[in-house]
Structure formats: C-alpha cells, structure tokens
Design an enzyme around this catalytic site. Structure first.
Site, mmCIF file in Angstrom:
data_model
loop_
_atom_site.group_PDB
_atom_site.id
_atom_site.type_symbol
_atom_site.label_atom_id
_atom_site.label_comp_id
_atom_site.label_asym_id
_atom_site.label_seq_id
_atom_site.Cartn_x
_atom_site.Cartn_y
_atom_site.Cartn_z
ATOM 1 N N HIS A 120 -13.174 3.406 0.149
ATOM 2 C CA HIS A 120 -12.174 3.401 -0.924
ATOM 3 C C HIS A 120 -11.417 2.068 -0.874
ATOM 4 O O HIS A 120 -11.092 1.565 0.195
ATOM 5 C CB HIS A 120 -11.210 4.571 -0.713
ATOM 6 C CG HIS A 120 -10.045 4.550 -1.646
ATOM 7 N ND1 HIS A 120 -10.204 4.416 -3.002
ATOM 8 C CD2 HIS A 120 -8.702 4.610 -1.424
ATOM 9 C CE1 HIS A 120 -9.017 4.415 -3.576
ATOM 10 N NE2 HIS A 120 -8.091 4.527 -2.645
ATOM 11 N N ASN A 155 -6.826 -1.058 -6.841
ATOM 12 C CA ASN A 155 -7.163 0.333 -6.527
ATOM 13 C C ASN A 155 -7.312 1.117 -7.835
ATOM 14 O O ASN A 155 -6.319 1.383 -8.505
ATOM 15 C CB ASN A 155 -6.051 0.919 -5.648
ATOM 16 C CG ASN A 155 -6.322 2.357 -5.243
ATOM 17 O OD1 ASN A 155 -7.274 2.982 -5.705
ATOM 18 N ND2 ASN A 155 -5.476 2.885 -4.380
ATOM 19 N N CYS A 177 -7.392 9.799 -4.463
ATOM 20 C CA CYS A 177 -8.378 8.725 -4.240
ATOM 21 C C CYS A 177 -9.653 9.213 -3.555
ATOM 22 O O CYS A 177 -10.632 8.472 -3.492
ATOM 23 C CB CYS A 177 -7.758 7.592 -3.435
ATOM 24 S SG CYS A 177 -6.437 6.771 -4.328
HETATM 25 N N1 COA Z 1 6.012 -8.290 -3.273
HETATM 26 C C1 COA Z 1 6.814 -8.808 -2.334
HETATM 27 N N2 COA Z 1 7.401 -8.061 -1.381
HETATM 28 C C2 COA Z 1 7.169 -6.745 -1.401
HETATM 29 C C3 COA Z 1 6.329 -6.142 -2.365
HETATM 30 C C4 COA Z 1 5.753 -6.971 -3.323
HETATM 31 N N3 COA Z 1 4.938 -6.488 -4.282
HETATM 32 N N4 COA Z 1 6.267 -4.826 -2.131
HETATM 33 C C5 COA Z 1 7.037 -4.594 -1.049
HETATM 34 N N5 COA Z 1 7.580 -5.733 -0.622
HETATM 35 C C6 COA Z 1 8.484 -5.952 0.526
HETATM 36 C C7 COA Z 1 9.173 -4.679 0.932
HETATM 37 O O1 COA Z 1 10.318 -4.436 0.135
HETATM 38 C C8 COA Z 1 9.522 -4.972 2.375
HETATM 39 O O2 COA Z 1 10.669 -5.786 2.394
HETATM 40 P P1 COA Z 1 11.831 -5.541 3.494
HETATM 41 O O3 COA Z 1 11.150 -5.751 4.805
HETATM 42 O O4 COA Z 1 12.826 -6.558 3.130
HETATM 43 O O5 COA Z 1 12.258 -4.130 3.265
HETATM 44 C C9 COA Z 1 8.343 -5.816 2.853
HETATM 45 O O6 COA Z 1 7.735 -6.336 1.667
HETATM 46 C C10 COA Z 1 7.324 -5.022 3.650
HETATM 47 O O7 COA Z 1 7.053 -3.815 2.969
HETATM 48 P P2 COA Z 1 6.022 -2.794 3.503
HETATM 49 O O8 COA Z 1 5.950 -1.615 2.583
HETATM 50 O O9 COA Z 1 6.279 -2.530 4.971
HETATM 51 O O10 COA Z 1 4.684 -3.672 3.391
HETATM 52 P P3 COA Z 1 3.259 -3.322 3.899
HETATM 53 O O11 COA Z 1 2.772 -4.393 4.767
HETATM 54 O O12 COA Z 1 3.159 -1.917 4.389
HETATM 55 O O13 COA Z 1 2.427 -3.412 2.539
HETATM 56 C C11 COA Z 1 1.463 -1.924 0.927
HETATM 57 C C12 COA Z 1 2.738 -2.568 1.457
HETATM 58 C C13 COA Z 1 1.808 -0.983 -0.209
HETATM 59 C C14 COA Z 1 0.558 -3.024 0.426
HETATM 60 C C15 COA Z 1 0.777 -1.164 2.077
HETATM 61 O O14 COA Z 1 1.708 -0.359 2.741
HETATM 62 C C16 COA Z 1 -0.354 -0.299 1.627
HETATM 63 O O15 COA Z 1 -1.364 -0.789 1.179
HETATM 64 N N6 COA Z 1 -0.224 1.029 1.798
HETATM 65 C C17 COA Z 1 -1.250 1.989 1.566
HETATM 66 C C18 COA Z 1 -1.828 1.902 0.202
HETATM 67 C C19 COA Z 1 -2.769 2.992 -0.049
HETATM 68 O O16 COA Z 1 -3.684 3.166 0.693
HETATM 69 N N7 COA Z 1 -2.485 3.716 -1.098
HETATM 70 C C20 COA Z 1 -3.238 4.680 -1.730
HETATM 71 C C21 COA Z 1 -3.940 5.577 -0.853
HETATM 72 S S1 COA Z 1 -5.254 5.874 -1.748
#
Ligand code: COA
Length: 337
Positions: A261, A291, A116
């Site tokens: 980003h 993204n 990214c």
């Molecule tokens: N819909 C509903 N629930 C979801 C889900 C979805 N699409 N994806 C994950 N969950 C659930 C998980 O299973 C977890 O459940 P649990 O607590 O029962 O295990 C809960 O939601 C929380 O998951 P978590 O991964 O801690 O959520 P988060 O707040 O960290 O959000 C992202 C997840 C991916 C949105 C976030 O971590 C993120 O944006 N990360 C970085 C992304 C990024 O920058 N990526 C590329 C770099 S360029």
C-alpha cells in the site's frame, strides 16, 4: 486432490488528468516540497475535476480498459466487487452503477469498505467466491475520489491523498500453479480515534448537523493522527507479511515483487527491510499518485504489469483505517509484451 485457483488474468487502471503538485499545495497550506518529499515520498497526485463526477467515473474507465485488454465480454462476468471509502452514493452502491455502465448484465455486485486495505480484502473475498467453484470470472476494483473527503486547509492530510482507480480480472483455473495462494487479514476497531471520517454515518447523520458549525463540518473530512498511524502501519504491515512468508516457506530471495500500500515511502521501506526484500523488488508509484486509498494496490499492478513475469512470487501488503491490515501471496500468471 484437485483444486480451483483464482488467477489474475489482466489489470486495468485510470488516473484523472489534473495533476496537483507539491508546489501548488505550498500556496494552499503552510508546507513545502522538501518537507512533503522527504517525509512521504510524494511529489504529485491526480485530482478528479468536473461537476457530478464520482468514484464510479474513474472505476468505469479502468474496467473498460481491462475488458478491452483481456478481450472479455462484460456479460460473462459473474461478479464485480468495488472497494471504496468514497462511494458515489450510500445507496445504491458504486459497484451496482459500474455494472450498469460497463454492461455487466449477468453479474451481482457489492461494495466493500476496509479503508486502505479494501482492495486486498475484496481480492481475498473474490478469490474465495472463485475457489468455491460457483463462479468463474470476477472483477475486483479499488477506487477512491479522496479529494471529496480531504480538507485542503489541513496540512496534516491534504498533502497525502489523491484520486485514482484500478482493477483486476480473476478467473477460475483448475489445478493451476498460478494465482492467489494464501492471504491473512486482521482488524482492530480501537484505531477509531487515529484515522476516521466521523460525519455522514448513523452516529452523525445529516439531520444533526449545521453547515455553519465549523467543528462539525470538519468531521466530514478525513482526520488522521499521523504519527500513531505511521508506527502502527510499520509494525502490522511487516508482521503480517512476515507471517504469510513464513507460512508459505518463503524467504526474501524467493520473492520477485513486494506490492505494498502506498501511504508513505518510509513505511514501505521499513516493511521491505523487515521482509529482507531489496528496494529494486518493490513497486513504487507514490511519488506520482500519493495515497489513493483503495486504488494503490491495483494501480501498482497497472504500472508494473509489464515488469511482472509469469511465475513471479508476489506479496501484497496493506494497512489502513480501522485499523485494518493484511497480506496476500500470489503467483503472477502471465507475461506482457
Ligand atoms: N508540512 C510541513 N510541516 C508539517 C506538515 C506539512 N504538510 N504536516 C505536519 N507538519 C509538521 C507538524 O505540525 C509537526 O510540527 P511540530 O513538531 O511543530 O508539531 C511536524 O511537522 C512533525 O509532524 P509529524 O506528524 O510528527 O510528522 P511525521 O514525520 O509523522 O509525518 C505523516 C507525518 C502524516 C507524513 C506521517 O505521520 C504518516 O505518513 N503517517 C501515516 C500515514 C498513513 O499511513 N496513513 C494512512 C494509512 S493508510
């Protein structure tokens, strides 16, 4: 002392017509619009449909728009750099195909991969070619067909990504007070486990996998441990942007635009907050594209071009797989009517 600056003279962009909404994703995986919107800020993303359509199909449209808008003859272009993690093929590289399709007959071209952060790294590379005095005009592309590497059965990742392409024309200007002024880039390969696509490279080549092996098949899709990537992105993107601002004696009030980003709205808000930049100065289009990996920064240029004013101080900030991250300080060089 005289100096040559790489100045952005125009931008182009393209997103496919097909809109994949949160409601449509609710039918594919166990998720819902409220969760996606509140955790990421994403409402919809674009998907490139059609057989035999790769990243170059979008990049070519973006470059053609740029050439037309800036009245540039493709034969005057010295180089085209394409940042992408979803090349059409491994060989030849996508930028070679793009050169051919847009008629950039006198240009050299190569692809650059930094996940990214790729567009920021490519823009920095192009700026250095220009500043060397050897080259006058280059096009920097950021483009990805993320739908080709997203597993639409994995709710952790399939809600995040979309397809799109953007590009910028950079030109040499002597003693200009506009253009690309400073940049900083970093990498940390220990991020491997948290964001990766393991299949298809030399460690897991095609002759070593069977398509009916589900575990191996998964390795050809993007894998992410979201929470770790989130925490690392917040600190590193903010730290490097603060570093660039300090180095150039800039405070929040001196910045007209932060172009971050677009991975997660919460990461963007935290970065802006740390830099002392209000939300009204942040380019945001994550709600409609998701993204797009290498596409995010140039698509922000494309969407906000009319709002940027000549002389605006702009900070770019990126973070991606690797890990890779970086920041750039530039002065916008033109007004758009
Ligand atoms: N819909 C509903 N629930 C979801 C889900 C979805 N699409 N994806 C994950 N969950 C659930 C998980 O299973 C977890 O459940 P649990 O607590 O029962 O295990 C809960 O939601 C929380 O998951 P978590 O991964 O801690 O959520 P988060 O707040 O960290 O959000 C992202 C997840 C991916 C949105 C976030 O971590 C993120 O944006 N990360 C970085 C992304 C990024 O920058 N990526 C590329 C770099 S360029």
């Amino acid at each position: 002392m005289s100096h040559i600056r790489a100045v952005i003279k125009g931008v182009g962009g393209y997103v496919p017509e097909y809109i994949l909404t949160n409601q449509e994703l609710e039918k594919k995986v166990d998720t819902n619009d409220e969760w996606i919107t509140s955790r990421t800020g994403i409402k919809e993303r674009r998907i490139l449909k059609g057989k035999d359509q790769g990243t170059s199909a979008m990049a070519v449209k973006a470059v053609q728009e740029l050439l037309e808008k800036t009245n540039t003859n493709p034969e005057d272009i010295d180089f085209i750099l394409c940042s992408t993690i979803t090349p059409d093929y491994l060989c030849p590289v996508t930028s070679n195909l793009i050169c051919d399709m847009v008629g950039a007959k006198n240009a050299f071209s190569f692809d650059l991969m930094a996940a990214c952060s790729g567009f920021l790294f490519a823009l920095s590379t192009g700026a250095n070619f220009i500043e060397s005095g050897r080259y006058k005009k280059g096009i920097i592309i950021g483009a990805d067909k993320m739908s080709s590497i997203v597993n639409y059965e994995d709710r952790n990742t399939c809600i995040l990504f979309g397809d799109g392409a953007g590009c910028a024309l950079i030109e040499a200007e002597e003693n200009s007070s506009y253009g690309i002024i400073d940049m900083a880039m970093r990498t940390d390969g220990s991020g491997l486990n948290y964001l990766n696509i393991r299949g298809g490279g030399s460690r897991l080549p095609p002759q070593e996998y069977k398509f009916d092996d589900k575990e191996i098949h998964k390795k050809f899709f993007i894998h992410q441990e979201g929470a770790t990537v989130f925490k690392t992105a917040v600190t590193r993107m903010a730290d490097i942007s603060a570093f660039i601002m300090e180095k150039n004696n800039l405070k929040g009030e001196d910045i007209q635009w932060l172009v971050p980003h677009q991975a997660n709205k919460r990461i963007i808000d935290a970065t802006a907050d740390r830099m002392g930049i209000g939300p009204e100065k942040v380019t945001l289009n994550i709600e409609k594209y998701g993204n797009t990996t290498n596409g995010t920064l140039p698509l922000c240029f494309w969407d906000f071009e009319k709002k940027f004013k000549k002389g605006d101080n702009i900070i770019l900030a990126a973070f991606g797989g690797g890990f890779t991250w970086g920041s750039m300080y530039l002065k916008w060089a033109y007004d758009t009517k």
